[in-house]
Design a protein around this motif. Structure first.
Motif, PDB file in Angstrom:
ATOM      1  N   MET A   1       0.833  -1.200   0.000  1.00 37.75           N
ATOM      2  CA  MET A   1       0.000   0.000   0.000  1.00 37.75           C
ATOM      3  C   MET A   1       0.872   1.256   0.000  1.00 37.75           C
ATOM      4  N   ARG A   2       2.000   1.195   0.681  1.00 36.55           N
ATOM      5  CA  ARG A   2       2.933   2.331   0.657  1.00 36.55           C
ATOM      6  C   ARG A   2       3.546   2.492  -0.725  1.00 36.55           C
ATOM      7  N   LEU A   3       3.771   1.384  -1.432  1.00 36.84           N
ATOM      8  CA  LEU A   3       4.278   1.473  -2.802  1.00 36.84           C
ATOM      9  C   LEU A   3       3.279   2.169  -3.719  1.00 36.84           C
ATOM     10  N   SER A   4       1.988   2.015  -3.436  1.00 42.31           N
ATOM     11  CA  SER A   4       0.974   2.641  -4.278  1.00 42.31           C
ATOM     12  C   SER A   4       1.010   4.159  -4.169  1.00 42.31           C
ATOM     13  N   GLU A   5       1.680   4.698  -3.157  1.00 45.75           N
ATOM     14  CA  GLU A   5       1.818   6.140  -3.013  1.00 45.75           C
ATOM     15  C   GLU A   5       2.883   6.718  -3.942  1.00 45.75           C
ATOM     16  N   LEU A   6       3.738   5.856  -4.522  1.00 47.23           N
ATOM     17  CA  LEU A   6       4.779   6.337  -5.433  1.00 47.23           C
ATOM     18  C   LEU A   6       4.165   6.800  -6.747  1.00 47.23           C
TER      19      LEU A   6
ATOM     20  N   GLY B   1      10.845  -1.306 -11.488  1.00 52.23           N
ATOM     21  CA  GLY B   1      10.393  -2.298 -12.455  1.00 52.23           C
ATOM     22  C   GLY B   1       8.932  -2.672 -12.339  1.00 52.23           C
ATOM     23  N   LEU B   2       8.104  -1.753 -11.856  1.00 54.77           N
ATOM     24  CA  LEU B   2       6.676  -2.023 -11.709  1.00 54.77           C
ATOM     25  C   LEU B   2       5.857  -0.937 -12.379  1.00 54.77           C
ATOM     26  N   VAL B   3       4.600  -1.225 -12.609  1.00 57.41           N
ATOM     27  CA  VAL B   3       3.639  -0.235 -13.086  1.00 57.41           C
ATOM     28  C   VAL B   3       2.453  -0.234 -12.125  1.00 57.41           C
ATOM     29  N   ARG B   4       1.605   0.772 -12.268  1.00 57.73           N
ATOM     30  CA  ARG B   4       0.487   0.937 -11.342  1.00 57.73           C
ATOM     31  C   ARG B   4      -0.436  -0.287 -11.330  1.00 57.73           C
ATOM     32  N   SER B   5      -0.659  -0.901 -12.481  1.00 57.85           N
ATOM     33  CA  SER B   5      -1.560  -2.060 -12.532  1.00 57.85           C
ATOM     34  C   SER B   5      -0.977  -3.253 -11.767  1.00 57.85           C
ATOM     35  N   ASP B   6       0.354  -3.341 -11.667  1.00 53.39           N
ATOM     36  CA  ASP B   6       0.961  -4.402 -10.866  1.00 53.39           C
ATOM     37  C   ASP B   6       0.584  -4.247  -9.395  1.00 53.39           C
ATOM     38  N   ILE B   7       0.634  -3.019  -8.905  1.00 51.71           N
ATOM     39  CA  ILE B   7       0.282  -2.744  -7.505  1.00 51.71           C
ATOM     40  C   ILE B   7      -1.201  -3.059  -7.271  1.00 51.71           C
ATOM     41  N   ASP B   8      -2.047  -2.594  -8.196  1.00 51.90           N
ATOM     42  CA  ASP B   8      -3.488  -2.846  -8.050  1.00 51.90           C
ATOM     43  C   ASP B   8      -3.789  -4.342  -8.077  1.00 51.90           C
ATOM     44  N   GLY B   9      -3.112  -5.075  -8.962  1.00 56.12           N
ATOM     45  CA  GLY B   9      -3.319  -6.523  -9.035  1.00 56.12           C
ATOM     46  C   GLY B   9      -2.850  -7.238  -7.781  1.00 56.12           C
ATOM     47  N   ALA B  10      -1.752  -6.771  -7.199  1.00 57.26           N
ATOM     48  CA  ALA B  10      -1.247  -7.398  -5.977  1.00 57.26           C
ATOM     49  C   ALA B  10      -2.196  -7.148  -4.803  1.00 57.26           C
ATOM     50  N   LEU B  11      -2.779  -5.962  -4.747  1.00 55.58           N
ATOM     51  CA  LEU B  11      -3.706  -5.656  -3.655  1.00 55.58           C
ATOM     52  C   LEU B  11      -5.067  -6.313  -3.857  1.00 55.58           C
TER      53      LEU B  11
ATOM     54  N   ASP C   1      -0.175 -13.290   0.459  1.00 54.15           N
ATOM     55  CA  ASP C   1       0.898 -12.313   0.537  1.00 54.15           C
ATOM     56  C   ASP C   1       0.998 -11.570  -0.797  1.00 54.15           C
ATOM     57  N   PRO C   2       0.693 -10.268  -0.841  1.00 55.05           N
ATOM     58  CA  PRO C   2       0.731  -9.539  -2.112  1.00 55.05           C
ATOM     59  C   PRO C   2       2.145  -9.304  -2.629  1.00 55.05           C
ATOM     60  N   SER C   3       3.138  -9.365  -1.769  1.00 57.10           N
ATOM     61  CA  SER C   3       4.505  -9.126  -2.227  1.00 57.10           C
ATOM     62  C   SER C   3       4.990 -10.252  -3.135  1.00 57.10           C
ATOM     63  N   SER C   4       4.475 -11.452  -2.956  1.00 56.98           N
ATOM     64  CA  SER C   4       4.868 -12.543  -3.848  1.00 56.98           C
ATOM     65  C   SER C   4       4.325 -12.311  -5.257  1.00 56.98           C
ATOM     66  N   VAL C   5       3.144 -11.708  -5.370  1.00 56.66           N
ATOM     67  CA  VAL C   5       2.585 -11.376  -6.680  1.00 56.66           C
ATOM     68  C   VAL C   5       3.466 -10.347  -7.368  1.00 56.66           C
ATOM     69  N   LEU C   6       3.891  -9.326  -6.622  1.00 57.07           N
ATOM     70  CA  LEU C   6       4.763  -8.295  -7.192  1.00 57.07           C
ATOM     71  C   LEU C   6       6.109  -8.875  -7.600  1.00 57.07           C
ATOM     72  N   GLN C   7       6.628  -9.771  -6.816  1.00 57.33           N
ATOM     73  CA  GLN C   7       7.911 -10.394  -7.146  1.00 57.33           C
ATOM     74  C   GLN C   7       7.801 -11.196  -8.440  1.00 57.33           C
ATOM     75  N   ASN C   8       6.730 -11.945  -8.613  1.00 52.23           N
ATOM     76  CA  ASN C   8       6.528 -12.721  -9.838  1.00 52.23           C
ATOM     77  C   ASN C   8       6.409 -11.814 -11.052  1.00 52.23           C
ATOM     78  N   ARG C   9       5.641 -10.734 -10.934  1.00 49.61           N
ATOM     79  CA  ARG C   9       5.458  -9.819 -12.065  1.00 49.61           C
ATOM     80  C   ARG C   9       6.756  -9.117 -12.413  1.00 49.61           C
ATOM     81  N   SER C  10       7.507  -8.708 -11.416  1.00 49.94           N
ATOM     82  CA  SER C  10       8.773  -8.032 -11.673  1.00 49.94           C
ATOM     83  C   SER C  10       9.763  -8.965 -12.359  1.00 49.94           C
ATOM     84  N   SER C  11       9.843 -10.207 -11.913  1.00 51.54           N
ATOM     85  CA  SER C  11      10.779 -11.150 -12.534  1.00 51.54           C
ATOM     86  C   SER C  11      10.346 -11.488 -13.961  1.00 51.54           C
TER      87      SER C  11
END
Length: 121
Positions: free
Chosen positions: A43-48, A57-67, A74-84
């Motif tokens: 959620m703090r990342l969504s403030e960027l 290495g992320l876009v706004r839709s990645d954050i929305d999808g993780a949340l 765990d939403p951080s695992s979703v972000l890690q998969n998308r980033s990789s």
């Protein structure tokens, strides 16, 4: 003597099962707390702004999808998969560009030599 052996094995099996159940509940609680803390960080990342997200290495839709995943996940695992996935796609595009040079032909005046320029774009 036979009865005592049977009772001892039964009680040890019960205590082992109780220990396993307690360990599973502690592990589950630990995972739930970890998911909650990671959700707060996402959620703090969504403030960027978009530029800050692009730097990591992320876009706004990645954050929305993780949340959008369950509160128990765990939403951080979703972000890690998308980033990789994005990094591996970028690496493959770079490698493909290095392997296949692009030949650019310049406009040539009549009677002049033809010039070919190869670049790795």
């Amino acid at each position: 003597m036979l009865v005592m052996t049977f009772v001892t094995k039964t009680l040890s099996a019960v205590s082992g099962g109780a220990a396993r159940a307690a360990a599973h509940s502690v592990t589950g609680t630990k995972n739930l707390v970890r998911a909650f803390l990671h959700r707060r960080e996402v959620m703090r990342l969504s403030e960027l702004d978009e530029r800050g997200l692009k730097d990591i290495g992320l876009v706004r839709s990645d954050i929305d999808g993780a949340l959008a995943v369950s509160w128990l996940s765990d939403p951080s695992s979703v972000l890690q998969n998308r980033s990789s996935q994005q990094q591996s796609a970028a690496v493959s595009r770079r490698e493909a560009g290095v392997r296949r040079p692009v030949v650019i032909q310049a406009a040539v005046r009549p009677g002049a030599k033809e010039i070919k320029i190869a670049c790795n774009a």
